[in-house]
Design an enzyme around this catalytic site. Structure first.
Site, short mmCIF file in Angstrom:
data_model
loop_
_atom_site.label_atom_id
_atom_site.label_comp_id
_atom_site.label_asym_id
_atom_site.label_seq_id
_atom_site.Cartn_x
_atom_site.Cartn_y
_atom_site.Cartn_z
N TRP A 12 43.90 36.17 39.39
CA TRP A 12 42.57 37.60 40.06
C TRP A 12 41.83 36.68 38.91
O TRP A 12 40.49 37.99 38.70
CB TRP A 12 43.44 38.50 39.54
CG TRP A 12 44.54 39.22 38.81
CD1 TRP A 12 45.63 38.50 38.44
CD2 TRP A 12 44.11 38.87 37.14
NE1 TRP A 12 46.35 38.21 37.64
CE2 TRP A 12 45.39 38.90 36.19
CE3 TRP A 12 43.00 39.14 36.24
CZ2 TRP A 12 45.19 39.20 35.26
CZ3 TRP A 12 43.01 39.59 35.19
CH2 TRP A 12 44.12 39.93 34.17
N ARG A 58 36.86 25.99 42.07
CA ARG A 58 36.85 24.54 41.05
C ARG A 58 38.15 23.83 41.91
O ARG A 58 38.05 22.59 41.49
CB ARG A 58 38.19 25.04 39.48
CG ARG A 58 37.69 24.51 38.30
CD ARG A 58 37.82 25.66 37.26
NE ARG A 58 38.98 25.42 36.54
CZ ARG A 58 39.49 26.16 35.71
NH1 ARG A 58 38.81 25.39 34.10
NH2 ARG A 58 41.00 26.43 35.08
N LYS A 113 44.99 30.32 48.85
CA LYS A 113 45.87 31.67 48.57
C LYS A 113 45.21 32.23 47.24
O LYS A 113 46.01 32.12 45.99
CB LYS A 113 47.14 31.25 48.63
CG LYS A 113 48.17 32.23 48.82
CD LYS A 113 48.27 33.57 48.50
CE LYS A 113 49.42 33.79 47.22
NZ LYS A 113 48.33 35.47 46.05
N PRO A 114 44.33 33.70 48.07
CA PRO A 114 44.07 34.28 46.57
C PRO A 114 44.91 35.12 45.74
O PRO A 114 46.14 35.28 46.65
CB PRO A 114 42.83 35.18 46.71
CG PRO A 114 43.66 35.11 48.36
CD PRO A 114 43.70 34.04 49.03
N ALA A 115 44.79 35.30 44.26
CA ALA A 115 45.37 36.49 44.03
C ALA A 115 45.33 37.44 45.01
O ALA A 115 44.65 38.25 45.48
CB ALA A 115 45.49 36.90 43.26
N SER A 117 50.49 32.03 35.81
CA SER A 117 50.83 31.24 34.51
C SER A 117 52.24 30.97 34.37
O SER A 117 52.66 29.46 35.52
CB SER A 117 51.80 32.97 34.83
OG SER A 117 52.53 33.28 36.41
N GLU A 124 47.19 24.61 36.34
CA GLU A 124 46.42 25.20 35.13
C GLU A 124 47.14 26.16 35.33
O GLU A 124 47.02 27.01 35.67
CB GLU A 124 45.55 25.71 35.19
CG GLU A 124 44.29 24.60 36.58
CD GLU A 124 43.51 23.53 34.89
OE1 GLU A 124 44.04 23.64 33.83
OE2 GLU A 124 42.95 22.44 35.40
N CYS A 165 42.73 32.11 30.12
CA CYS A 165 43.14 31.74 29.56
C CYS A 165 43.17 31.20 28.66
O CYS A 165 43.47 30.39 27.74
CB CYS A 165 44.28 30.42 31.15
SG CYS A 165 42.43 28.97 31.63
N GLU A 192 50.70 34.92 25.70
CA GLU A 192 49.38 35.70 25.37
C GLU A 192 49.12 37.11 26.15
O GLU A 192 49.92 37.63 26.53
CB GLU A 192 48.58 35.17 27.68
CG GLU A 192 48.87 33.60 27.19
CD GLU A 192 48.01 33.14 28.81
OE1 GLU A 192 49.10 33.58 29.88
OE2 GLU A 192 46.86 33.07 29.05
P1 NAD Z 1 50.81 34.75 37.97
O1 NAD Z 1 51.11 33.22 37.98
O2 NAD Z 1 50.62 35.90 38.91
O3 NAD Z 1 49.71 34.66 40.09
C1 NAD Z 1 48.47 33.48 40.59
C2 NAD Z 1 49.00 33.49 41.67
O4 NAD Z 1 50.48 32.78 41.90
C3 NAD Z 1 48.51 34.56 42.58
O5 NAD Z 1 47.66 33.74 43.34
C4 NAD Z 1 50.01 35.19 42.89
O6 NAD Z 1 50.37 35.89 44.15
C5 NAD Z 1 50.90 33.68 42.53
N1 NAD Z 1 51.87 33.82 42.98
C6 NAD Z 1 52.87 34.41 42.28
N2 NAD Z 1 54.03 34.13 42.59
C7 NAD Z 1 54.02 33.43 42.89
C8 NAD Z 1 55.36 32.56 44.13
N3 NAD Z 1 56.70 32.43 43.64
N4 NAD Z 1 55.23 31.57 44.72
C9 NAD Z 1 53.84 31.19 44.62
N5 NAD Z 1 52.09 31.63 44.14
C10 NAD Z 1 53.27 33.36 43.25
O7 NAD Z 1 49.52 34.51 37.44
P2 NAD Z 1 47.90 36.01 37.30
O8 NAD Z 1 48.37 37.10 37.01
O9 NAD Z 1 47.28 36.49 38.54
O10 NAD Z 1 46.66 34.85 36.41
C11 NAD Z 1 46.85 34.83 34.97
C12 NAD Z 1 47.39 33.58 34.55
O11 NAD Z 1 46.43 32.34 34.73
C13 NAD Z 1 47.87 33.43 33.41
O12 NAD Z 1 49.02 33.40 32.70
C14 NAD Z 1 46.54 32.85 32.67
O13 NAD Z 1 46.58 32.35 31.44
C15 NAD Z 1 46.77 31.66 33.80
N6 NAD Z 1 44.83 30.87 34.00
C16 NAD Z 1 45.27 29.76 34.00
C17 NAD Z 1 43.83 28.95 33.91
C18 NAD Z 1 43.79 27.63 33.38
O14 NAD Z 1 42.89 26.94 34.15
N7 NAD Z 1 44.42 27.08 32.71
C19 NAD Z 1 42.77 29.89 34.56
C20 NAD Z 1 42.59 31.91 35.00
C21 NAD Z 1 44.44 31.65 34.36
#
Ligand code: NAD
Length: 484
Positions: A158, A167, A182-184, A237, A258, A292, A389
């Site tokens: 998100w 990207r 599959k967006p957040a 994450s 990522e 991130c 983080e």
């Molecule tokens: P998140 O891992 O909670 O969610 C990311 C995505 O995964 C969302 O679309 C969510 O719905 C989906 N998801 C969650 N559980 C899932 C499951 N069991 N199976 C399949 N999909 C699932 O992360 P977030 O809170 O949305 O984003 C923040 C995190 O993203 C931070 O850790 C940040 O560092 C990381 N991030 C990394 C980069 C990078 O390029 N390395 C860039 C941006 C954010």
């Protein structure tokens, strides 16, 4: 009707099933909140596992024809999407501010940054190469060609609702892959609007699907089990990334990950302190700290620590906190109440263990998920925020005496996404760049993201690269053809 209400009323909110707006098969919907107020902004169709399979059916049906579409034509569709995105920059920026919370100025920055991946990969589409050599034994020729991986599942976070999608979509389409996004769940509206941009740009039906859902695992599970899906690309994450890598092992799916970061930001005693403060403001406060790449730990040479901390504190204390739509806002709300609780707990833990609050330190209260921009120093090594983080507007300053000590502290984490440091000594710049165990290093810079550069991490920050000439390789297979 206000500009905001008019935009919300005009938004696509159904599933984007291969380019056709379609209600969820079970009729379900879920709400999207405005984090500045906690109020419902809109609702979107809630994809079910059956909808996911329907999206894959459509992707598979057109995969071969999309792969066979001339690279120039794929590139031109991406280029038109880039231009259309910019022609609607105000809508995209306002929408991201409304559903994610960042200031309008930051949202405009994301439109620019996110758009660059469409432009860059429109240019890369026609540069997919290969290799031809004579076999050393003289008994044949070696032809190495590149082919699209096949249907891709892209799961996005998100914090950058547009750019984390472009990207992945940019290089995947350039390579000739079909894509299911599959967006957040917190920010599905921006991606749905991008679907419309791609349709207007002439993307054939079936090539791109967008599936908002309140059940991420329920939707990704059947796709990852389906032998027709060939790749998962994930930004989010580290915990969820590990789950997906485990799940991908069953069918040995190609994956790009990522994941989370815990960036160190080092200020050496020979640094230009004012430049380092400018860099820290960017590295820490960009996107309200919800990045991130955010500087999670600021290691500052003890001889310049007080000067740096005083200057940083003055800048951070002056930031204007408020709804992202209010003119002049620097820092909007955090994404949701859970993130607010996490940031609050990390600051409380550090303070309970001896850290000193220089400014901020708590949530202001009232409506919305706001946290006051904060500087804490004298952070003890046991504080949880040195390991986890923060993902919020909290700068944690830690002193050090020697270069070796700073490098050891910077590398003392399971993450390895990015590191930053400030120095005016060229030898030191080269030495420290190679000693830091991260996929990316910012030298005298607080922002490193660039569509033309390979973005990605090492260690538990994941693997694979997005952007640059490397970015398209994630969506290509190498095929060796032995010629007599
Ligand atoms: P998140 O891992 O909670 O969610 C990311 C995505 O995964 C969302 O679309 C969510 O719905 C989906 N998801 C969650 N559980 C899932 C499951 N069991 N199976 C399949 N999909 C699932 O992360 P977030 O809170 O949305 O984003 C923040 C995190 O993203 C931070 O850790 C940040 O560092 C990381 N991030 C990394 C980069 C990078 O390029 N390395 C860039 C941006 C954010």
């Amino acid at each position: 009707m206000s500009k905001q209400s008019a935009l919300i009323a005009s938004l696509p909110t159904e599933l984007w099933l291969g380019g056709i707006a379609t209600p969820a098969s079970n009729g379900a919907r879920f709400d999207v909140l405005d984090p500045a107020t906690g109020d419902v902004l809109s609702s979107v169709a809630d994809a079910s596992p059956e909808d996911a399979v329907a999206a894959l059916d459509r992707a598979v049906a057109v995969q071969a024809s999309w792969a066979a579409t001339p690279a120039r034509e794929r590139g031109e569709i991406l280029r038109r999407a880039f231009e259309l995105l910019h022609s609607r920059a105000d809508d995209f920026a306002l929408l991201m501010t409304l559903e994610m919370g960042k200031s309008l100025q930051e949202s405009h920055g994301e439109v620019k940054y996110g758009g660059e991946f469409l432009r860059w990969f429109s240019e890369e589409a026609v540069r997919i190469g290969g290799r031809f050599t004579q076999a050393p034994a003289g008994n044949g020729r070696i032809l190495a060609t590149k082919a699209p991986v096949g249907p891709v599942l892209a799961i996005t976070p998100w914090n950058f609702p547009l750019a984390m999608g472009t990207r992945k979509i940019g290089p995947a389409l350039a390579a000739g892959c079909t894509v299911i996004v599959k967006p957040a769940e917190d920010t599905p509206l921006t991606m749905l609007l991008l679907g419309q941009v791609f349709a207007d740009a002439g993307l054939p039906e079936g090539v791109l699907s967008i599936l908002p859902t309140s059940d991420a695992a329920g939707v990704s599970g059947p796709l990852m089990e389906d032998p027709r899906l060939r790749k998962v690309t994930f930004t989010g994450s580290t915990g969820v990334g590990k789950l997906l890598v485990r799940a991908s092992a069953e069918r040995l799916l190609r994956t790009s990950m990522e994941l989370g970061g815990n960036a160190p930001f080092i200020v050496f005693d020979d640094a230009d302190i004012d430049a380092a403060v400018d860099g820290a403001m960017l590295a820490k406060m960009r996107n309200g700290g919800e990045a991130c790449t955010a500087a999670n730990r600021l290691y500052v040479a003890n001889s310049v620590r007080e000067e740096f901390t005083q200057k940083l504190t003055a800048r951070i204390a002056a930031l204007k906190v408020g709804p992202g739509v209010t003119p002049g806002t620097d820092i909007g709300p955090l994404i949701n109440s859970k993130q607010l609780a996490t940031v609050t707990a990390l600051v409380e833990d550090a303070v309970a263990k001896g850290a000193r609050v220089r400014t901020g330190g708590q949530a202001p209260g009232g409506v919305g998920f706001f946290f006051t921009p904060t500087v804490i120093d004298e952070v003890p090594n046991t504080a949880n925020l040195l390991r986890d983080e923060i993902f919020g507007p909290v700068a944690a300053v830690i002193g050090f005496d020697t270069e070796d000590e700073a490098i050891a502290a910077a590398n003392d984490t399971q993450y390895g996404l990015v590191s930053y440091f400030y120095t005016r000594d060229l030898d030191r710049a080269m030495r420290v760049s190679s000693a830091l165990d991260t996929g990316m290093v910012g030298v005298n810079r607080g922002a490193i993201s660039d569509a033309a550069a390979p973005f990605g991490g090492v260690k538990e920050s994941g693997f694979g690269r997005e952007g640059g000439s490397e970015g398209i390789d994630e969506y290509l297979e190498t095929k060796y053809i032995a010629l007599q």
